[in-house]
Design a protein around this motif. Structure first.
Motif, PDB file in Angstrom:
ATOM      1  N   ASP A  55     -72.082  31.036  29.781  1.00 10.01           N
ATOM      2  CA  ASP A  55     -73.008  30.653  28.715  1.00 10.01           C
ATOM      3  C   ASP A  55     -72.871  29.180  28.335  1.00 10.01           C
ATOM      4  OD1 ASP A  55     -70.507  30.859  27.627  1.00 10.01           O
ATOM      5  OD2 ASP A  55     -71.127  31.906  25.810  1.00 10.01           O
ATOM      6  N   GLY A  56     -72.087  28.413  29.132  1.00  9.16           N
ATOM      7  CA  GLY A  56     -71.892  26.997  28.843  1.00  9.16           C
ATOM      8  C   GLY A  56     -73.113  26.167  29.204  1.00  9.16           C
ATOM      9  N   ILE A  57     -73.141  24.969  28.691  1.00 10.31           N
ATOM     10  CA  ILE A  57     -74.274  24.063  28.904  1.00 10.31           C
ATOM     11  C   ILE A  57     -73.974  23.142  30.081  1.00 10.31           C
ATOM     12  CG2 ILE A  57     -75.666  22.221  27.878  1.00 10.31           C
ATOM     13  CD1 ILE A  57     -75.056  23.431  25.147  1.00 10.31           C
ATOM     14  N   ALA A  58     -74.815  23.167  31.106  1.00 10.36           N
ATOM     15  CA  ALA A  58     -74.657  22.272  32.250  1.00 10.36           C
ATOM     16  C   ALA A  58     -74.825  20.831  31.779  1.00 10.36           C
ATOM     17  CB  ALA A  58     -75.681  22.602  33.328  1.00 10.36           C
ATOM     18  N   ALA A  59     -73.993  19.941  32.315  1.00  7.51           N
ATOM     19  CA  ALA A  59     -74.000  18.560  31.849  1.00  7.51           C
ATOM     20  C   ALA A  59     -73.786  17.596  33.010  1.00  7.51           C
ATOM     21  CB  ALA A  59     -72.931  18.351  30.778  1.00  7.51           C
ATOM     22  N   VAL A  60     -74.043  16.313  32.742  1.00 11.59           N
ATOM     23  CA  VAL A  60     -73.926  15.252  33.733  1.00 11.59           C
ATOM     24  C   VAL A  60     -73.107  14.113  33.128  1.00 11.59           C
ATOM     25  CG1 VAL A  60     -75.191  13.612  35.191  1.00 11.59           C
ATOM     26  CG2 VAL A  60     -76.192  15.857  34.677  1.00 11.59           C
ATOM     27  N   ASP A  61     -72.270  13.479  33.947  1.00 15.30           N
ATOM     28  CA  ASP A  61     -71.526  12.291  33.535  1.00 15.30           C
ATOM     29  C   ASP A  61     -72.147  11.068  34.200  1.00 15.30           C
ATOM     30  OD1 ASP A  61     -69.839  14.044  32.246  1.00 15.30           O
ATOM     31  OD2 ASP A  61     -68.276  13.959  33.791  1.00 15.30           O
ATOM     32  N   PHE A  62     -72.158   9.951  33.481  1.00 12.98           N
ATOM     33  CA  PHE A  62     -72.761   8.722  33.985  1.00 12.98           C
ATOM     34  C   PHE A  62     -71.781   7.562  33.903  1.00 12.98           C
ATOM     35  CE2 PHE A  62     -76.542  11.087  32.635  1.00 12.98           C
ATOM     36  CZ  PHE A  62     -77.398  10.881  33.706  1.00 12.98           C
ATOM     37  N   GLU A  63     -71.990   6.592  34.781  1.00 14.54           N
ATOM     38  CA  GLU A  63     -71.298   5.314  34.715  1.00 14.54           C
ATOM     39  C   GLU A  63     -72.339   4.219  34.557  1.00 14.54           C
ATOM     40  OE1 GLU A  63     -67.706   2.996  37.049  1.00 14.54           O
ATOM     41  OE2 GLU A  63     -68.991   4.388  38.162  1.00 14.54           O
ATOM     42  N   VAL A  64     -72.089   3.278  33.639  1.00 20.96           N
ATOM     43  CA  VAL A  64     -72.995   2.148  33.457  1.00 20.96           C
ATOM     44  C   VAL A  64     -72.663   1.104  34.516  1.00 20.96           C
ATOM     45  CG1 VAL A  64     -73.844   0.391  31.872  1.00 20.96           C
ATOM     46  CG2 VAL A  64     -73.075   2.601  30.978  1.00 20.96           C
ATOM     47  N   VAL A  65     -73.639   0.722  35.313  1.00 17.76           N
ATOM     48  CA  VAL A  65     -73.427  -0.233  36.400  1.00 17.76           C
ATOM     49  C   VAL A  65     -74.449  -1.358  36.290  1.00 17.76           C
ATOM     50  CG1 VAL A  65     -72.464   1.503  37.953  1.00 17.76           C
ATOM     51  CG2 VAL A  65     -74.928   1.086  37.956  1.00 17.76           C
ATOM     52  N   GLY A  66     -74.193  -2.434  37.006  1.00 17.56           N
ATOM     53  CA  GLY A  66     -75.117  -3.564  37.035  1.00 17.56           C
ATOM     54  C   GLY A  66     -74.480  -4.837  36.508  1.00 17.56           C
ATOM     55  N   ARG A  67     -75.199  -5.950  36.669  1.00 17.99           N
ATOM     56  CA  ARG A  67     -74.668  -7.254  36.267  1.00 17.99           C
ATOM     57  C   ARG A  67     -74.236  -7.284  34.805  1.00 17.99           C
ATOM     58  NH1 ARG A  67     -79.113 -11.665  35.865  1.00 17.99           N
ATOM     59  NH2 ARG A  67     -79.362 -10.531  33.889  1.00 17.99           N
ATOM     60  N   ASP A  68     -74.999  -6.638  33.944  1.00 23.08           N
ATOM     61  CA  ASP A  68     -74.722  -6.663  32.504  1.00 23.08           C
ATOM     62  C   ASP A  68     -74.182  -5.325  32.005  1.00 23.08           C
ATOM     63  OD1 ASP A  68     -75.786  -9.315  32.293  1.00 23.08           O
ATOM     64  OD2 ASP A  68     -77.804  -8.461  32.318  1.00 23.08           O
ATOM     65  N   ALA A  69     -73.440  -4.631  32.869  1.00 27.44           N
ATOM     66  CA  ALA A  69     -72.963  -3.286  32.524  1.00 27.44           C
ATOM     67  C   ALA A  69     -72.121  -3.278  31.249  1.00 27.44           C
ATOM     68  CB  ALA A  69     -72.165  -2.706  33.687  1.00 27.44           C
ATOM     69  N   VAL A  70     -71.212  -4.224  31.112  1.00 26.50           N
ATOM     70  CA  VAL A  70     -70.329  -4.245  29.941  1.00 26.50           C
ATOM     71  C   VAL A  70     -71.136  -4.458  28.665  1.00 26.50           C
ATOM     72  CG1 VAL A  70     -68.446  -5.461  28.795  1.00 26.50           C
ATOM     73  CG2 VAL A  70     -68.338  -5.044  31.260  1.00 26.50           C
ATOM     74  N   ALA A  71     -72.020  -5.452  28.679  1.00 27.21           N
ATOM     75  CA  ALA A  71     -72.833  -5.733  27.492  1.00 27.21           C
ATOM     76  C   ALA A  71     -73.759  -4.572  27.168  1.00 27.21           C
ATOM     77  CB  ALA A  71     -73.644  -7.015  27.711  1.00 27.21           C
ATOM     78  N   ALA A  72     -74.311  -3.941  28.201  1.00 28.34           N
ATOM     79  CA  ALA A  72     -75.230  -2.818  27.982  1.00 28.34           C
ATOM     80  C   ALA A  72     -74.495  -1.630  27.374  1.00 28.34           C
ATOM     81  CB  ALA A  72     -75.896  -2.429  29.291  1.00 28.34           C
ATOM     82  N   ALA A  73     -73.306  -1.324  27.904  1.00 27.26           N
ATOM     83  CA  ALA A  73     -72.539  -0.196  27.379  1.00 27.26           C
ATOM     84  C   ALA A  73     -72.115  -0.450  25.937  1.00 27.26           C
ATOM     85  CB  ALA A  73     -71.312   0.053  28.258  1.00 27.26           C
ATOM     86  N   SER A  75     -73.523  -2.456  23.657  1.00 28.48           N
ATOM     87  CA  SER A  75     -74.639  -2.475  22.717  1.00 28.48           C
ATOM     88  C   SER A  75     -75.317  -1.107  22.594  1.00 28.48           C
ATOM     89  CB  SER A  75     -75.667  -3.538  23.133  1.00 28.48           C
ATOM     90  OG  SER A  75     -76.151  -3.307  24.445  1.00 28.48           O
ATOM     91  N   PHE A  76     -75.297  -0.316  23.665  1.00 35.45           N
ATOM     92  CA  PHE A  76     -75.855   1.038  23.605  1.00 35.45           C
ATOM     93  C   PHE A  76     -75.010   1.900  22.674  1.00 35.45           C
ATOM     94  CE2 PHE A  76     -77.026   5.171  25.810  1.00 35.45           C
ATOM     95  CZ  PHE A  76     -78.351   5.148  25.389  1.00 35.45           C
ATOM     96  N   ASP A  77     -73.683   1.712  22.730  1.00 34.34           N
ATOM     97  CA  ASP A  77     -72.730   2.235  21.738  1.00 34.34           C
ATOM     98  C   ASP A  77     -72.841   3.735  21.524  1.00 34.34           C
ATOM     99  OD1 ASP A  77     -70.639   1.992  19.945  1.00 34.34           O
ATOM    100  OD2 ASP A  77     -71.951   1.648  18.231  1.00 34.34           O
ATOM    101  N   ARG A  78     -72.879   4.497  22.612  1.00 40.39           N
ATOM    102  CA  ARG A  78     -72.865   5.959  22.498  1.00 40.39           C
ATOM    103  C   ARG A  78     -71.470   6.524  22.690  1.00 40.39           C
ATOM    104  NH1 ARG A  78     -77.369   4.438  21.386  1.00 40.39           N
ATOM    105  NH2 ARG A  78     -79.300   5.644  21.581  1.00 40.39           N
ATOM    106  N   GLN A  79     -70.722   5.946  23.651  1.00 38.35           N
ATOM    107  CA  GLN A  79     -69.344   6.348  23.900  1.00 38.35           C
ATOM    108  C   GLN A  79     -68.551   5.102  24.262  1.00 38.35           C
ATOM    109  OE1 GLN A  79     -68.812   9.790  26.519  1.00 38.35           O
ATOM    110  NE2 GLN A  79     -70.860  10.567  26.000  1.00 38.35           N
ATOM    111  N   SER A  80     -67.231   5.202  24.247  1.00 35.37           N
ATOM    112  CA  SER A  80     -66.384   4.050  24.545  1.00 35.37           C
ATOM    113  C   SER A  80     -66.442   3.710  26.026  1.00 35.37           C
ATOM    114  CB  SER A  80     -64.934   4.330  24.133  1.00 35.37           C
ATOM    115  OG  SER A  80     -64.843   4.559  22.745  1.00 35.37           O
ATOM    116  N   GLY A  81     -66.398   2.433  26.330  1.00 36.08           N
ATOM    117  CA  GLY A  81     -66.334   1.991  27.712  1.00 36.08           C
ATOM    118  C   GLY A  81     -67.637   2.157  28.459  1.00 36.08           C
ATOM    119  N   GLN A  82     -67.525   2.185  29.776  1.00 39.79           N
ATOM    120  CA  GLN A  82     -68.707   2.229  30.643  1.00 39.79           C
ATOM    121  C   GLN A  82     -68.960   3.609  31.234  1.00 39.79           C
ATOM    122  OE1 GLN A  82     -67.463  -2.072  32.300  1.00 39.79           O
ATOM    123  NE2 GLN A  82     -69.136  -1.145  33.447  1.00 39.79           N
TER     124      GLN A  82
END
Length: 342
Positions: A55-73, A75-82
């Motif tokens: 009965d669990g919820i299927a989920a996906v994990d993501f990594e922020v990538v790209g030239r501005d990955a650090v700044a994007a992660a 400023s998006f500010d949903r979870q710590s890190g990338q």
């Protein structure tokens, strides 16, 4: 917490500053601090894809990538890190669209790249420590990892009293005085208890399943005496947790007793009481010792490591964690703030 225990703690708060709760060991050198009630979610070295309940919820994990990955992660500010963990699968299109829009508005070159499988919780610890992230999430629950912890000796755990409970809990890492302090994340607690555990040992943690095939059933409340008489139950005599009920029942029999109690609670005349089924798991064992302990903390040895469970003393909440460093930058203590100084 009993009224007597609370009053005793309140009266003693000006007499004793530090209380020894015990010690933990961390052979892997990576320590996990989280809500002990959520250890049933821990996947160890397996992907959560493999441990998810039907009965669990299927989920996906993501990594922020790209030239501005650090700044994007940042400023998006949903979870710590990338890394962004446990995004519900049915929310992925909306979530990725939100991230893409966020990057377009700020002129950032970054994207979300999904992992082929969800990242195991043990690997989340490794990734967070390596990246210097202050915390990570498990199904929305903030977990604080601490790396470079002494691995060959016990780490003393002490608590300092506050006005209403503990003011802080401290895990000693070194003998030198603290010269500076670095804020990590905050532990999110819904079950009024902390766990301090070696990251590797948690792979062997058994949270809900009875190790010996047995379980206890206890009940309490306004009409507990009447229910005890109806069901022929007596006090268990458990130190710190002396409810009515039955101990050491085969799991099937414990389930039958629980079902009967539930049916009685809903039948007429109504009775006011609550009940609990406690399978003989690692969680059950250490919580039995916690309830019996003077300072509501106890340890259990799992896979060669001493793990501590400790009640927060103030219930649920978010509890900031700081890392103290000596003059050479070597970690000397981990501190969990319970009650802010007035």
């Amino acid at each position: 917490m009993s009224v007597l225990r609370w009053v005793t703690r309140f009266l003693d708060c000006t007499l004793v500053e530090d209380v020894v709760l015990g010690a933990v060991t961390c052979p892997s050198g990576e320590l996990v601090l989280m809500d002990g009630g959520y250890l049933g979610l821990w996947s160890g070295n397996r992907s959560p894809d493999d441990t998810r309940q039907p009965d669990g919820i299927a989920a996906v994990d993501f990594e922020v990538v790209g030239r501005d990955a650090v700044a994007a992660a940042e400023s998006f500010d949903r979870q710590s890190g990338q890394t962004l963990y446990d995004i519900p699968q049915d929310k992925v299109p909306q979530f990725t669209a939100c991230f893409d829009g966020h990057c377009r508005e700020r002129g950032l070159e970054a994207a979300l790249r999904p992992f082929g499988r969800q990242v195991s919780h043990r690997d989340r610890v490794r990734r967070a420590v390596a990246a210097g992230d202050p915390d990570f999430l498990i199904s929305g629950v903030p977990v604080v990892p601490v790396g470079n912890v002494p691995s060959t000796r016990p780490l003393p755990v002490t608590a300092a009293r506050g006005q209403w409970g503990w003011r802080q809990i401290r895990i000693g890492l070194g003998d030198q005085a603290a010269a500076e302090s670095r804020q990590l994340g905050s532990i999110g607690v819904d079950y009024a208890r902390f766990v301090f555990a070696d990251a590797d040992s948690l792979a062997d943690w058994v949270h809900d399943d009875p190790i010996d095939g047995l379980a206890d059933v206890v009940f309490w409340g306004k009409d507990e005496a009447a229910i005890a008489e109806e069901f022929g139950a007596s006090r268990t005599g458990t130190p710190g947790d002396d409810h009515y009920g039955w101990l050491n029942l085969p799991v099937g029999q414990a389930s039958e007793r629980a079902l009967a109690l539930n049916e009685r609670r809903n039948a007429e005349p109504r009775r006011m009481f609550a009940f609990d089924v406690r399978p003989h798991s690692h969680h059950w064992k250490v919580m039995t010792d916690v309830r019996a302990a003077e300072h509501e903390a106890a340890t259990i040895t799992i896979a060669g490591a001493d793990i501590m469970m400790a009640l927060t003393s103030v219930g649920d909440g978010f509890f900031p964690v700081h890392l103290d460093l000596d003059a050479s930058g070597v970690p000397t203590a981990v501190r969990i703030t319970i009650e802010k100084d007035s």
